[in-house]
Design a protein around this motif. Structure first.
Motif, PDB file in Angstrom:
ATOM      1  N   THR A  35       0.865  -1.183   0.000  1.00 59.43           N
ATOM      2  CA  THR A  35       0.000   0.000   0.000  1.00 59.43           C
ATOM      3  C   THR A  35       0.903   1.235   0.000  1.00 59.43           C
ATOM      4  OG1 THR A  35      -0.084   0.106   2.411  1.00 59.43           O
ATOM      5  CG2 THR A  35      -1.795  -1.215   1.317  1.00 59.43           C
ATOM      6  N   ASP A  36       0.324   2.402   0.202  1.00 63.89           N
ATOM      7  CA  ASP A  36       1.120   3.634   0.278  1.00 63.89           C
ATOM      8  C   ASP A  36       1.985   3.653   1.534  1.00 63.89           C
ATOM      9  OD1 ASP A  36       0.136   4.570  -2.095  1.00 63.89           O
ATOM     10  OD2 ASP A  36      -1.460   5.746  -1.156  1.00 63.89           O
ATOM     11  N   SER A  37       1.584   2.910   2.544  1.00 60.65           N
ATOM     12  CA  SER A  37       2.373   2.823   3.773  1.00 60.65           C
ATOM     13  C   SER A  37       3.235   1.557   3.709  1.00 60.65           C
ATOM     14  CB  SER A  37       1.458   2.790   4.991  1.00 60.65           C
ATOM     15  OG  SER A  37       0.622   1.659   4.948  1.00 60.65           O
ATOM     16  N   LEU A  38       4.122   1.430   4.663  1.00 59.21           N
ATOM     17  CA  LEU A  38       5.030   0.282   4.717  1.00 59.21           C
ATOM     18  C   LEU A  38       5.143  -0.175   6.160  1.00 59.21           C
ATOM     19  CD1 LEU A  38       7.303  -1.571   3.505  1.00 59.21           C
ATOM     20  CD2 LEU A  38       8.877   0.309   3.947  1.00 59.21           C
ATOM     21  N   ARG A  39       4.979  -1.463   6.387  1.00 63.16           N
ATOM     22  CA  ARG A  39       5.182  -2.043   7.716  1.00 63.16           C
ATOM     23  C   ARG A  39       6.198  -3.153   7.559  1.00 63.16           C
ATOM     24  NH1 ARG A  39       0.700  -4.082  12.101  1.00 63.16           N
ATOM     25  NH2 ARG A  39       2.169  -4.492  13.787  1.00 63.16           N
ATOM     26  N   LYS A  53      11.315  -6.403  16.100  1.00 58.15           N
ATOM     27  CA  LYS A  53      11.248  -4.959  15.905  1.00 58.15           C
ATOM     28  C   LYS A  53      10.175  -4.713  14.841  1.00 58.15           C
ATOM     29  CE  LYS A  53      14.047  -0.931  14.746  1.00 58.15           C
ATOM     30  NZ  LYS A  53      15.363  -0.473  14.281  1.00 58.15           N
ATOM     31  N   ASP A  54       9.171  -3.924  15.199  1.00 55.03           N
ATOM     32  CA  ASP A  54       8.028  -3.648  14.339  1.00 55.03           C
ATOM     33  C   ASP A  54       8.065  -2.172  13.955  1.00 55.03           C
ATOM     34  OD1 ASP A  54       5.547  -3.431  13.126  1.00 55.03           O
ATOM     35  OD2 ASP A  54       4.442  -4.360  14.764  1.00 55.03           O
ATOM     36  N   GLU A  55       8.219  -1.889  12.657  1.00 51.32           N
ATOM     37  CA  GLU A  55       8.322  -0.508  12.182  1.00 51.32           C
ATOM     38  C   GLU A  55       7.216  -0.219  11.167  1.00 51.32           C
ATOM     39  OE1 GLU A  55      12.852   0.615  11.872  1.00 51.32           O
ATOM     40  OE2 GLU A  55      12.493  -1.381  11.033  1.00 51.32           O
ATOM     41  N   PHE A  56       6.704   1.020  11.200  1.00 51.77           N
ATOM     42  CA  PHE A  56       5.627   1.425  10.312  1.00 51.77           C
ATOM     43  C   PHE A  56       5.918   2.814   9.758  1.00 51.77           C
ATOM     44  CE2 PHE A  56       1.398   1.012   8.720  1.00 51.77           C
ATOM     45  CZ  PHE A  56       0.891   2.292   8.667  1.00 51.77           C
ATOM     46  N   TRP A  57       5.845   2.946   8.437  1.00 50.59           N
ATOM     47  CA  TRP A  57       6.011   4.237   7.771  1.00 50.59           C
ATOM     48  C   TRP A  57       4.715   4.587   7.063  1.00 50.59           C
ATOM     49  CZ3 TRP A  57       9.667   0.424   7.851  1.00 50.59           C
ATOM     50  CH2 TRP A  57      10.938   0.766   8.340  1.00 50.59           C
ATOM     51  N   LEU A  58       4.226   5.813   7.262  1.00 49.67           N
ATOM     52  CA  LEU A  58       3.003   6.241   6.574  1.00 49.67           C
ATOM     53  C   LEU A  58       3.244   6.410   5.079  1.00 49.67           C
ATOM     54  CD1 LEU A  58       1.547   8.781   9.143  1.00 49.67           C
ATOM     55  CD2 LEU A  58       0.697   6.496   8.591  1.00 49.67           C
ATOM     56  N   THR A  63      11.384   6.719   3.977  1.00 48.23           N
ATOM     57  CA  THR A  63      11.670   5.856   5.128  1.00 48.23           C
ATOM     58  C   THR A  63      12.762   6.428   6.021  1.00 48.23           C
ATOM     59  OG1 THR A  63      13.210   4.561   3.788  1.00 48.23           O
ATOM     60  CG2 THR A  63      10.936   3.753   3.937  1.00 48.23           C
ATOM     61  N   GLU A  64      12.989   7.729   5.913  1.00 43.43           N
ATOM     62  CA  GLU A  64      14.007   8.356   6.757  1.00 43.43           C
ATOM     63  C   GLU A  64      13.594   8.343   8.225  1.00 43.43           C
ATOM     64  OE1 GLU A  64      15.052  12.228   5.322  1.00 43.43           O
ATOM     65  OE2 GLU A  64      15.416  11.482   3.290  1.00 43.43           O
ATOM     66  N   ARG A  65      12.321   8.502   8.490  1.00 47.03           N
ATOM     67  CA  ARG A  65      11.827   8.519   9.866  1.00 47.03           C
ATOM     68  C   ARG A  65      10.596   7.629   9.979  1.00 47.03           C
ATOM     69  NH1 ARG A  65       9.396  13.828  11.775  1.00 47.03           N
ATOM     70  NH2 ARG A  65       7.509  12.650  11.972  1.00 47.03           N
ATOM     71  N   THR A  66      10.612   6.737  10.932  1.00 40.69           N
ATOM     72  CA  THR A  66       9.456   5.855  11.107  1.00 40.69           C
ATOM     73  C   THR A  66       8.310   6.608  11.756  1.00 40.69           C
ATOM     74  OG1 THR A  66      10.276   5.098  13.248  1.00 40.69           O
ATOM     75  CG2 THR A  66      10.841   3.758  11.338  1.00 40.69           C
TER      76      THR A  66
END
Length: 116
Positions: A35-39, A53-58, A63-66
Protein backbone atom coordinates in the motif's frame (compact mmCIF):
# COMPACT_ATOMS: atom_id res chain seq x y z
CA UNK A 1 22.44 -60.15 15.41
CA UNK A 2 22.85 -58.50 12.02
CA UNK A 3 19.09 -58.58 11.57
CA UNK A 4 18.46 -56.84 14.91
CA UNK A 5 21.09 -54.20 14.12
CA UNK A 6 19.52 -53.59 10.68
CA UNK A 7 16.03 -53.23 12.15
CA UNK A 8 17.33 -50.83 14.80
CA UNK A 9 19.15 -48.73 12.18
CA UNK A 10 16.09 -48.56 9.93
CA UNK A 11 13.75 -47.61 12.80
CA UNK A 12 16.21 -44.91 13.95
CA UNK A 13 16.37 -43.48 10.40
CA UNK A 14 12.57 -43.49 10.08
CA UNK A 15 12.19 -41.71 13.42
CA UNK A 16 14.64 -39.00 12.32
CA UNK A 17 12.73 -38.51 9.05
CA UNK A 18 9.38 -38.17 10.84
CA UNK A 19 10.50 -35.29 13.07
CA UNK A 20 9.37 -31.96 11.70
CA UNK A 21 11.96 -29.19 11.76
CA UNK A 22 11.35 -26.30 14.14
CA UNK A 23 9.92 -23.22 12.45
CA UNK A 24 12.39 -20.34 12.10
CA UNK A 25 10.83 -16.87 12.22
CA UNK A 26 14.16 -15.02 11.79
CA UNK A 27 14.52 -12.45 9.04
CA UNK A 28 13.01 -9.27 7.65
CA UNK A 29 9.35 -9.28 6.70
CA UNK A 30 7.29 -6.68 4.79
CA UNK A 31 3.53 -6.32 4.90
CA UNK A 32 1.61 -7.55 1.86
CA UNK A 33 -0.26 -6.51 -0.19
CA UNK A 34 1.71 -3.32 -0.71
CA UNK A 35 0.00 0.00 0.00
CA UNK A 36 1.12 3.63 0.28
CA UNK A 37 2.37 2.82 3.77
CA UNK A 38 5.03 0.28 4.72
CA UNK A 39 5.18 -2.04 7.72
CA UNK A 40 8.25 -4.13 8.37
CA UNK A 41 9.11 -6.72 11.02
CA UNK A 42 12.70 -7.60 11.85
CA UNK A 43 12.90 -10.84 13.82
CA UNK A 44 16.10 -12.26 15.25
CA UNK A 45 16.58 -15.36 17.36
CA UNK A 46 18.45 -15.09 20.67
CA UNK A 47 18.81 -18.48 22.38
CA UNK A 48 15.22 -19.70 22.96
CA UNK A 49 13.62 -16.28 22.46
CA UNK A 50 13.02 -13.98 19.53
CA UNK A 51 13.56 -10.23 19.42
CA UNK A 52 10.96 -8.49 17.26
CA UNK A 53 11.25 -4.96 15.91
CA UNK A 54 8.03 -3.65 14.34
CA UNK A 55 8.32 -0.51 12.18
CA UNK A 56 5.63 1.43 10.31
CA UNK A 57 6.01 4.24 7.77
CA UNK A 58 3.00 6.24 6.57
CA UNK A 59 4.81 6.99 3.31
CA UNK A 60 6.79 4.02 1.99
CA UNK A 61 8.79 6.34 -0.30
CA UNK A 62 10.09 8.32 2.70
CA UNK A 63 11.67 5.86 5.13
CA UNK A 64 14.01 8.36 6.76
CA UNK A 65 11.83 8.52 9.87
CA UNK A 66 9.46 5.85 11.11
CA UNK A 67 5.91 6.81 12.00
CA UNK A 68 5.79 4.07 14.60
CA UNK A 69 8.28 1.62 16.03
CA UNK A 70 7.98 -0.99 18.74
CA UNK A 71 10.05 -3.91 19.90
CA UNK A 72 9.64 -6.83 22.22
CA UNK A 73 10.61 -10.37 23.12
CA UNK A 74 8.64 -13.38 21.96
CA UNK A 75 8.61 -17.09 22.71
CA UNK A 76 7.82 -19.93 20.36
CA UNK A 77 4.95 -22.18 21.39
CA UNK A 78 4.80 -25.06 18.90
CA UNK A 79 4.35 -23.40 15.50
CA UNK A 80 3.27 -20.01 16.92
CA UNK A 81 5.37 -17.08 18.10
CA UNK A 82 3.82 -15.04 20.95
CA UNK A 83 4.95 -11.79 22.52
CA UNK A 84 5.97 -12.37 26.13
CA UNK A 85 4.14 -9.28 27.39
CA UNK A 86 1.00 -9.69 25.24
CA UNK A 87 -0.62 -13.02 24.55
CA UNK A 88 -3.06 -11.22 22.22
CA UNK A 89 -0.54 -11.09 19.34
CA UNK A 90 0.54 -14.26 17.56
CA UNK A 91 2.78 -14.82 14.56
CA UNK A 92 2.51 -17.97 12.49
CA UNK A 93 4.41 -19.11 9.42
CA UNK A 94 2.13 -20.13 6.56
CA UNK A 95 5.20 -21.31 4.66
CA UNK A 96 8.93 -20.50 4.65
CA UNK A 97 8.40 -17.06 3.07
CA UNK A 98 5.00 -15.96 4.44
CA UNK A 99 3.98 -14.99 7.95
CA UNK A 100 0.60 -14.09 9.43
CA UNK A 101 0.26 -11.75 12.43
CA UNK A 102 -3.00 -12.05 14.35
CA UNK A 103 -3.95 -9.43 16.93
CA UNK A 104 -6.96 -10.74 18.85
CA UNK A 105 -7.42 -7.49 20.79
CA UNK A 106 -8.11 -5.50 17.60
CA UNK A 107 -9.43 -8.46 15.57
CA UNK A 108 -6.72 -7.81 12.96
CA UNK A 109 -4.89 -10.17 10.63
CA UNK A 110 -1.83 -8.87 8.76
CA UNK A 111 0.15 -10.84 6.17
CA UNK A 112 3.90 -10.51 5.64
CA UNK A 113 6.36 -11.75 3.06
CA UNK A 114 10.01 -12.48 3.82
CA UNK A 115 12.44 -9.93 2.36
CA UNK A 116 15.63 -11.85 3.22
Amino acid sequence: MKKIFSIFTISLALTACNQTPTADFSGEWKQIPETDSLRKLTISKQDDEYQIKDEFWLNKNNTERTSSAASGLAEQDHEVLKYKDSQQIELKLTDATHLTLTDREYDAVIHFEKIN
